[in-house]
Scaffold this active site. Structure first.
Site, PDB file in Angstrom:
ATOM      1  N   HIS A 446      39.014  38.212  40.742  1.00  0.00           N
ATOM      2  CA  HIS A 446      38.597  39.557  41.135  1.00  0.00           C
ATOM      3  C   HIS A 446      37.637  39.543  42.322  1.00  0.00           C
ATOM      4  O   HIS A 446      37.317  40.600  42.874  1.00  0.00           O
ATOM      5  CB  HIS A 446      37.951  40.273  39.947  1.00  0.00           C
ATOM      6  CG  HIS A 446      38.403  41.691  39.793  1.00  0.00           C
ATOM      7  ND1 HIS A 446      38.468  42.556  40.859  1.00  0.00           N
ATOM      8  CD2 HIS A 446      38.811  42.393  38.700  1.00  0.00           C
ATOM      9  CE1 HIS A 446      38.887  43.735  40.427  1.00  0.00           C
ATOM     10  NE2 HIS A 446      39.118  43.661  39.125  1.00  0.00           N
ATOM     11  N   ARG A 447      37.172  38.370  42.728  1.00  0.00           N
ATOM     12  CA  ARG A 447      36.313  38.300  43.906  1.00  0.00           C
ATOM     13  C   ARG A 447      37.102  38.464  45.194  1.00  0.00           C
ATOM     14  O   ARG A 447      36.561  38.932  46.200  1.00  0.00           O
ATOM     15  CB  ARG A 447      35.560  36.956  43.937  1.00  0.00           C
ATOM     16  CG  ARG A 447      34.588  36.747  42.802  1.00  0.00           C
ATOM     17  CD  ARG A 447      34.011  35.331  42.830  1.00  0.00           C
ATOM     18  NE  ARG A 447      35.050  34.315  42.619  1.00  0.00           N
ATOM     19  CZ  ARG A 447      34.812  33.005  42.615  1.00  0.00           C
ATOM     20  NH1 ARG A 447      33.581  32.555  42.834  1.00  0.00           N
ATOM     21  NH2 ARG A 447      35.796  32.153  42.415  1.00  0.00           N
TER      22      ARG A 447
END
Length: 475
Positions: A446-447
Site C-alpha cells: 500500500h506504500r
C-alpha cells in the site's frame, strides 16, 4: 616448509548469510588446484559448487554433510608451499587474502597470485586466487585430522602460538596441526551440552575418532536407559503439563526452509500489504488457447497467457512494478519486468524468475516456464535464476483451491494470485450459464499505490481474461 591456509565459506552473493553442506567433493589428503570445486552447498537460493582459491593438500574439512555454516566460518584448510605445491607469500596483497574484501581482479581477466604466478581470475567474494598446484595426490601426514576443526586456537585466531596471521587468513605450519579435534559440528556440541554429556568421555566412530551425531545420540540413549527418571532439578517444572512431558519433533529452520521463513517474516514486518480480488469468466481465454494449440507448433500454457496479461497490465500500471527504498523513503519504479512465478518442488517453494518477461511472447514464456520449472525440480537453479524479480505470479489453482491472500515476495511490491479454473454457474448475456470461472487476487504494497491503481490493474487483467481481444490493443 608448507603452511596451512584456512579457506572460509565465502559470500555467495545476494546477501546470503550461510549455506548447508550437501556433499564434499574432495577428501583430506587430496591435492587440489586453484579454483577446483571442493564442496557442494545449498544456499537459500540454489545448490552451488564452491571453488577453492588455494592450491595444495587438503588437511581438514569443517562440517559434516547436512550441517549448516554461516558465511565467514572455516570451510577447510589447505597446506600450500613445500613439496610440489603452490607457494604462499606472507606479503600477499589484501585483496587475495582478507575475507570480506574484493580485489581488482575478476572474471573479466587474469590476476596475479602469490609469487607473481598467473591465476584464472575466478575471484570469490572475499578471496582472490593463488597459483595453481601440481596435479597429484598424497596421503595426509600423520596427525592431520580427517574431518573437522583444528584444535582450539590452532588456526585462524591469531592469538597464540608460532603461526602467522596473513591479512585475516589463519596460517599455520603443518607441524602445529598434530592432534585432531574429535568434534566438528556445532549441532553435535549443542546436542551434547543440552543433555549434559562430556564429549571428552566419548569415543567417536568417525574417521580418526571423529565424534558424530550418532555417537552422541547413542550415549544419550544409554544414559536414559540407566536413569530414566533422573532429570536435572532445574529443568523439572513445578506443575508438569502434557506439552512439557512431550516436547514434540523439532525441525530446524535452515537451508531453503529457513530462507523462506525469514523472507516471509520480513515481508510481513516491513510491507503494509492489502489484497483485492475478483471473479472472472475465463471461458473465452480457454477457447483462445485451444485455437492457438490447434494451429500447430509448441503448446501454449495457461500460465504463459496469464503472464502475458500481467506484463501488459504492468505497462499500464507501472506503479506495481516497483520496490520501496525505506532508508531513502523513496519508491523505485523499475523499467523492466522480471517475472517471478511460484513453483512448489520436492525441496520446497522456490520462485524462479523470467528475465525481461515484458519482451516475450506467450510461446517464449511457455518455454521459459518449462525450462525453469524443470531446473527447479532438479535443484539446479543458479542464483541468477531465482533473484532479481520485480513482480510475482502465483498460480495456487494447481493445488485445487479458489483463492488466497499470499505474502508479497519481498522486496517486490505486488503479486497476482490465480485460483483454479472450474465450471460454475454464471450470468452470461443476461442468462444463467455454466462458464469457466477463475478467481484473481492482487496483493500489493500500500506504500506504492492506493486502491484505485490496484483495482485498475486487477480489473484490466480480468477484462483480458474475459475478452482476450482487448489485449490486441496493446500489441
Amino acid at each position: 616448509m608448507a603452511q596451512v591456509l584456512e579457506f572460509r565459506l565465502p559470500d555467495l552473493g545476494e546477501g546470503l548469510t550461510g549455506a548447508e553442506i550437501v556433499g564434499w567433493l574432495v577428501a583430506v589428503g587430496d591435492v587440489v588446484v586453484v579454483d577446483q570445486p571442493v564442496v557442494e552447498v545449498e544456499t537459500a537460493k540454489a545448490r552451488v559448487e564452491v571453488p577453492c582459491p588455494y592450491g595444495g593438500v587438503v588437511t581438514a574439512r569443517f562440517g559434516e554433510e547436512g550441517s549448516e555454516l554461516p558465511v565467514g566460518a572455516p570451510l577447510m584448510t589447505v597446506a600450500v608451499g613445500g613439496d610440489g605445491t603452490a607457494p604462499v607469500s606472507g606479503t600477499m596483497p589484501p585483496e587475495e587474502t582478507a575475507f570480506g574484501s574484493s580485489g581488482p581482479s575478476g572474471p573479466s581477466g587474469p590476476s596475479t597470485g602469490a609469487g607473481g604466478s598467473d591465476t584464472s581470475g575466478n575471484v570469490l567474494v572475499g578471496y582472490g586466487t593463488g597459483a595453481p598446484a601440481a596435479r597429484r595426490r598424497r596421503v595426509a601426514p600423520d596427525g592431520l585430522q580427517a574431518h573437522g576443526a583444528p584444535l582450539d586456537g590452532a588456526l585462524g585466531d591469531g592469538a597464540s602460538g608460532d603461526g602467522v596471521l596473513v591479512e585475516g587468513v589463519g596460517v599455520r605450519s603443518l607441524a602445529d596441526a598434530t592432534a585432531p579435534v574429535p568434534v566438528v559440528s556445532p549441532l553435535v556440541r549443542r546436542l551434547a551440552r543440552r543433555h549434559g554429556l562430556d564429549l571428552r568421555q566419548l569415543a567417536g566412530s568417525g574417521r580418526r575418532g571423529l565424534i558424530l551425531r550418532t555417537d552422541v545420540e547413542r550415549a544419550i540413549g544409554q544414559v536414559t536407559q540407566e536413569a530414566p527418571d533422573t532429570q536435572p532439578a532445574a529443568r523439572v517444572p513445578d506443575a508438569p503439563t502434557a506439552a512439557a512431558a512431550e516436547e514434540g519433533e523439532r525441525v530446524p529452520l535452515k537451508g531453503m526452509r529457513g530462507a523462506v521463513a525469514e523472507k516471509m517474516a520480513r515481508s510481513r514486518r516491513e510491507i503494509p500489504e492489502a489484497t483485492c480480488w475478483v471473479d472472472a469468466d475465463a471461458t473465452e481465454l480457454m477457447a483462445a488457447r485451444a485455437v492457438m494449440n490447434a494451429a500447430g507448433g509448441s503448446k501454449i500454457s495457461v500460465l504463459a497467457l496469464l503472464a502475458r496479461l500481467c506484463t501488459a497490465a504492468l505497462g499500464r500500471f507501472p506503479e506495481l512494478n516497483a520496490t520501496v527504498d525505506a532508508g531513502a523513503r523513496e519508491i523505485v519504479r523499475l523499467p523492466a519486468v522480471h517475472l517471478g512465478f511460484a513453483a512448489q518442488t520436492g525441496r520446497g517453494l522456490v520462485v524462479p524468475v523470467v528475465r525481461d518477461a515484458h519482451t516475450r511472447s506467450a510461446e517464449s514464456l511457455t518455454q521459459e516456464f518449462a525450462r525453469l520449472t524443470d531446473r527447479a525440480g532438479q535443484g539446479a537453479l543458479a542464483p541468477a535464476e531465482v533473484t532479481g524479480g520485480t513482480f510475482t505470479l502465483n498460480n495456487y489453482g494447481v493445488f485445487g483451491i479458489d483463492g488466497s491472500t499470499p505474502i508479497i515476495n519481498h522486496p517486490e511490491a505486488a503479486m497476482l494470485g490465480v485460483g483454479r479454473i472450474v465450471p460454475k454457474p454464471w450470468v452470461h448475456h443476461g442468462e444463467l450459464a455454466v462458464r469457466q470461472v477463475v478467481q484473481l487476487s492482487l496483493t500489493f504494497d500500500h506504500r506504492v499505490c492506493d486502491g484505485g491503481v490496484a483495482g485498475g490493474f486487477l480489473r484490466y487483467v480480468a477484462d483480458c481474461v474475459e475478452q482476450p481481444a482487448i489485449l490486441l490493443r496493446t500489441l
